[in-house]
Design a protein around this motif. Sequence first.
Motif, PDB file in Angstrom:
ATOM      1  N   ALA A 118       4.872  -0.207  -4.374  1.00  0.00           N
ATOM      2  CA  ALA A 118       5.701   0.054  -3.196  1.00  0.00           C
ATOM      3  C   ALA A 118       6.378   1.422  -3.323  1.00  0.00           C
ATOM      4  O   ALA A 118       6.683   1.890  -4.424  1.00  0.00           O
ATOM      5  CB  ALA A 118       6.748  -1.037  -3.021  1.00  0.00           C
ATOM      6  N   ALA A 119       6.631   2.038  -2.177  1.00  0.00           N
ATOM      7  CA  ALA A 119       7.336   3.319  -2.172  1.00  0.00           C
ATOM      8  C   ALA A 119       8.823   3.096  -2.427  1.00  0.00           C
ATOM      9  O   ALA A 119       9.425   3.742  -3.295  1.00  0.00           O
ATOM     10  CB  ALA A 119       7.121   4.030  -0.839  1.00  0.00           C
ATOM     11  N   ASP A 120       9.448   2.189  -1.657  1.00  0.00           N
ATOM     12  CA  ASP A 120      10.855   1.820  -1.849  1.00  0.00           C
ATOM     13  C   ASP A 120      10.951   0.316  -1.936  1.00  0.00           C
ATOM     14  O   ASP A 120      10.175  -0.412  -1.299  1.00  0.00           O
ATOM     15  CB  ASP A 120      11.720   2.329  -0.681  1.00  0.00           C
ATOM     16  CG  ASP A 120      11.840   3.845  -0.681  1.00  0.00           C
ATOM     17  OD1 ASP A 120      11.939   4.422  -1.773  1.00  0.00           O
ATOM     18  OD2 ASP A 120      11.817   4.439   0.414  1.00  0.00           O
ATOM     19  N   PRO A 144      12.405   3.190   6.419  1.00  0.00           N
ATOM     20  CA  PRO A 144      12.031   4.594   6.198  1.00  0.00           C
ATOM     21  C   PRO A 144      10.525   4.836   6.170  1.00  0.00           C
ATOM     22  O   PRO A 144      10.082   5.978   6.265  1.00  0.00           O
ATOM     23  CB  PRO A 144      12.659   4.913   4.835  1.00  0.00           C
ATOM     24  CG  PRO A 144      12.704   3.604   4.127  1.00  0.00           C
ATOM     25  CD  PRO A 144      12.960   2.582   5.196  1.00  0.00           C
ATOM     26  N   HIS A 145       9.739   3.783   6.033  1.00  0.00           N
ATOM     27  CA  HIS A 145       8.289   3.915   5.950  1.00  0.00           C
ATOM     28  C   HIS A 145       7.646   3.123   7.094  1.00  0.00           C
ATOM     29  O   HIS A 145       8.245   2.202   7.647  1.00  0.00           O
ATOM     30  CB  HIS A 145       7.777   3.416   4.593  1.00  0.00           C
ATOM     31  CG  HIS A 145       8.367   4.160   3.433  1.00  0.00           C
ATOM     32  ND1 HIS A 145       8.042   5.460   3.123  1.00  0.00           N
ATOM     33  CD2 HIS A 145       9.292   3.775   2.508  1.00  0.00           C
ATOM     34  CE1 HIS A 145       8.710   5.849   2.062  1.00  0.00           C
ATOM     35  NE2 HIS A 145       9.489   4.841   1.656  1.00  0.00           N
ATOM     36  N   PRO A 146       6.413   3.470   7.444  1.00  0.00           N
ATOM     37  CA  PRO A 146       5.783   2.820   8.607  1.00  0.00           C
ATOM     38  C   PRO A 146       5.463   1.344   8.408  1.00  0.00           C
ATOM     39  O   PRO A 146       5.187   0.647   9.376  1.00  0.00           O
ATOM     40  CB  PRO A 146       4.502   3.641   8.822  1.00  0.00           C
ATOM     41  CG  PRO A 146       4.240   4.306   7.517  1.00  0.00           C
ATOM     42  CD  PRO A 146       5.573   4.558   6.902  1.00  0.00           C
ATOM     43  N   LYS A 147       5.483   0.851   7.182  1.00  0.00           N
ATOM     44  CA  LYS A 147       5.154  -0.561   6.956  1.00  0.00           C
ATOM     45  C   LYS A 147       6.183  -1.183   6.030  1.00  0.00           C
ATOM     46  O   LYS A 147       6.617  -0.557   5.059  1.00  0.00           O
ATOM     47  CB  LYS A 147       3.751  -0.716   6.381  1.00  0.00           C
ATOM     48  CG  LYS A 147       3.310  -2.181   6.263  1.00  0.00           C
ATOM     49  CD  LYS A 147       1.809  -2.309   6.014  1.00  0.00           C
ATOM     50  CE  LYS A 147       1.427  -1.910   4.616  1.00  0.00           C
ATOM     51  NZ  LYS A 147       0.022  -2.240   4.307  1.00  0.00           N
ATOM     52  N   LEU A 148       6.568  -2.427   6.358  1.00  0.00           N
ATOM     53  CA  LEU A 148       7.521  -3.189   5.554  1.00  0.00           C
ATOM     54  C   LEU A 148       6.888  -4.517   5.179  1.00  0.00           C
ATOM     55  O   LEU A 148       6.442  -5.265   6.047  1.00  0.00           O
ATOM     56  CB  LEU A 148       8.814  -3.426   6.339  1.00  0.00           C
ATOM     57  CG  LEU A 148       9.791  -4.451   5.746  1.00  0.00           C
ATOM     58  CD1 LEU A 148      10.344  -3.964   4.416  1.00  0.00           C
ATOM     59  CD2 LEU A 148      10.921  -4.761   6.732  1.00  0.00           C
ATOM     60  N   VAL A 149       6.844  -4.803   3.884  1.00  0.00           N
ATOM     61  CA  VAL A 149       6.374  -6.104   3.402  1.00  0.00           C
ATOM     62  C   VAL A 149       7.606  -6.952   3.132  1.00  0.00           C
ATOM     63  O   VAL A 149       8.383  -6.669   2.225  1.00  0.00           O
ATOM     64  CB  VAL A 149       5.511  -5.950   2.140  1.00  0.00           C
ATOM     65  CG1 VAL A 149       5.111  -7.326   1.608  1.00  0.00           C
ATOM     66  CG2 VAL A 149       4.272  -5.122   2.436  1.00  0.00           C
ATOM     67  N   GLY A 157       0.840  -1.193   0.000  1.00  0.00           N
ATOM     68  CA  GLY A 157       0.000   0.000   0.000  1.00  0.00           C
ATOM     69  C   GLY A 157       0.875   1.243   0.000  1.00  0.00           C
ATOM     70  O   GLY A 157       2.076   1.195  -0.298  1.00  0.00           O
ATOM     71  N   GLU A 158       0.289   2.371   0.337  1.00  0.00           N
ATOM     72  CA  GLU A 158       1.044   3.615   0.382  1.00  0.00           C
ATOM     73  C   GLU A 158       2.034   3.599   1.539  1.00  0.00           C
ATOM     74  O   GLU A 158       1.803   2.991   2.578  1.00  0.00           O
ATOM     75  CB  GLU A 158       0.089   4.799   0.530  1.00  0.00           C
ATOM     76  CG  GLU A 158      -0.860   4.976  -0.647  1.00  0.00           C
ATOM     77  CD  GLU A 158      -1.752   6.182  -0.465  1.00  0.00           C
ATOM     78  OE1 GLU A 158      -1.658   6.842   0.579  1.00  0.00           O
ATOM     79  OE2 GLU A 158      -2.541   6.462  -1.383  1.00  0.00           O
ATOM     80  N   ASN A 159       3.166   4.292   1.335  1.00  0.00           N
ATOM     81  CA  ASN A 159       4.200   4.410   2.369  1.00  0.00           C
ATOM     82  C   ASN A 159       4.649   3.032   2.865  1.00  0.00           C
ATOM     83  O   ASN A 159       4.710   2.770   4.061  1.00  0.00           O
ATOM     84  CB  ASN A 159       3.709   5.251   3.546  1.00  0.00           C
ATOM     85  CG  ASN A 159       3.402   6.677   3.147  1.00  0.00           C
ATOM     86  OD1 ASN A 159       4.085   7.251   2.293  1.00  0.00           O
ATOM     87  ND2 ASN A 159       2.377   7.264   3.741  1.00  0.00           N
ATOM     88  N   THR A 160       4.952   2.162   1.899  1.00  0.00           N
ATOM     89  CA  THR A 160       5.356   0.798   2.228  1.00  0.00           C
ATOM     90  C   THR A 160       6.680   0.469   1.559  1.00  0.00           C
ATOM     91  O   THR A 160       6.881   0.780   0.375  1.00  0.00           O
ATOM     92  CB  THR A 160       4.291  -0.214   1.773  1.00  0.00           C
ATOM     93  OG1 THR A 160       3.044   0.115   2.379  1.00  0.00           O
ATOM     94  CG2 THR A 160       4.673  -1.630   2.164  1.00  0.00           C
TER      95      THR A 160
END
Length: 379
Positions: free
Chosen positions: A108-110, A218-223, A83-86
């Motif tokens: 993904a963001a990054d 760097p983002h609140p969620k990591l997959v 999702g966003e910020n992931t």
Amino acid sequence: MSTSVSPDARRIWRGSRIPLALLALVVAAAALLLLGRGEQTHGALEPGSYEPGGAHALAKLLAGQGVDVRTAHTIDEADDALGENTTLLVTQPDLVPAKRFDALRQRAADVVLVTPGAPTLKDSLPLVRPVGQNDVGTLSPQCTVAAAVAAGDATLGGIGYAAPGARSCYPGADGGGTLLQLADTGGTTTLLGTSAPLTNSRLADDGNAALSLRLLGPHPKLVWYLPSATDPALDDSRKSIFALIPDGWYFGAAQAFIAVALLALWRARRLGPVVTEPLPIVVRAAETTEGRARLYRRAKAADHAGETLREAARSRLRTTLGLPRDADAAALVTSVSERVGRPANDVGAVLYGSPVTGDPELVRLAGELDRVEREVERT
């Protein structure tokens, strides 16, 4: 007098209680150890694995920094979690088909890729080329990537990468960067030549922890996606039978279903008017009554016949007097008595009297019941 030499229950218990106590102690200790370690998984870079090649320590550090770590073992799980910020971490990107891999990158963001090989580079990152193989060891960043500059020396090596316009860090002996970062749409894609800085055995060495946290947190969620060769969604050659059916067949099946439904409605049985059928034998009501009476007489069931006559008379009287069908004896007797002007005791004796004992009494009862009904109808 003979003496038994076989052991009794007390002797058996005395001899076995110490081994049983030791066994119970061992079982309890094993259970405590299992419960204390919690749920574990096994495998390289598994977030729940305590093995040297696992990544439980890094996952705990990320969770402590407020990062929501979502583990995905299938591509469908990874797609649902993105999702966003992931941030997306792919441990074996070469197992993922190019189309599905590109779809994940776009959401993904990054993105962080661990040891991507020729299949991934050729289909999804055509500008990146591998530059030799290096020994894993402590290397200096020698670049301007913020995560590498902050971490300093780290345990890198493995595959070296090079690409025009990319930022190359931790160069190996052949000059290729064992950490390569590409500017992507809205974020970055980072390639790692080895998984060493992420593992439990190497996380505490050099600046591995700082580098891993800055790349993955760097983002609140990591997959945390661990592709597996057993995931049927990753094998394009394994298609379901429905995927092999042409679209035209579905359209034809829908037309056939509609045609069958219309044919069923056309040929369905319709309920017409009620058709009367002549009975093979017509029996007059009088003959039925006479036959039933003969059966009562043969069985000498005068009491049963008398009760049948009384019940039929009571039912007709309730209807005539407008009483409910479940009206009790007192209500019926009172209504009849008031209607015909006869004492309630006489009416009660006729309608609810003692059972008859013979045919003469049955005949007299039938006459009295008939008389009461006629009087009620006349008044």
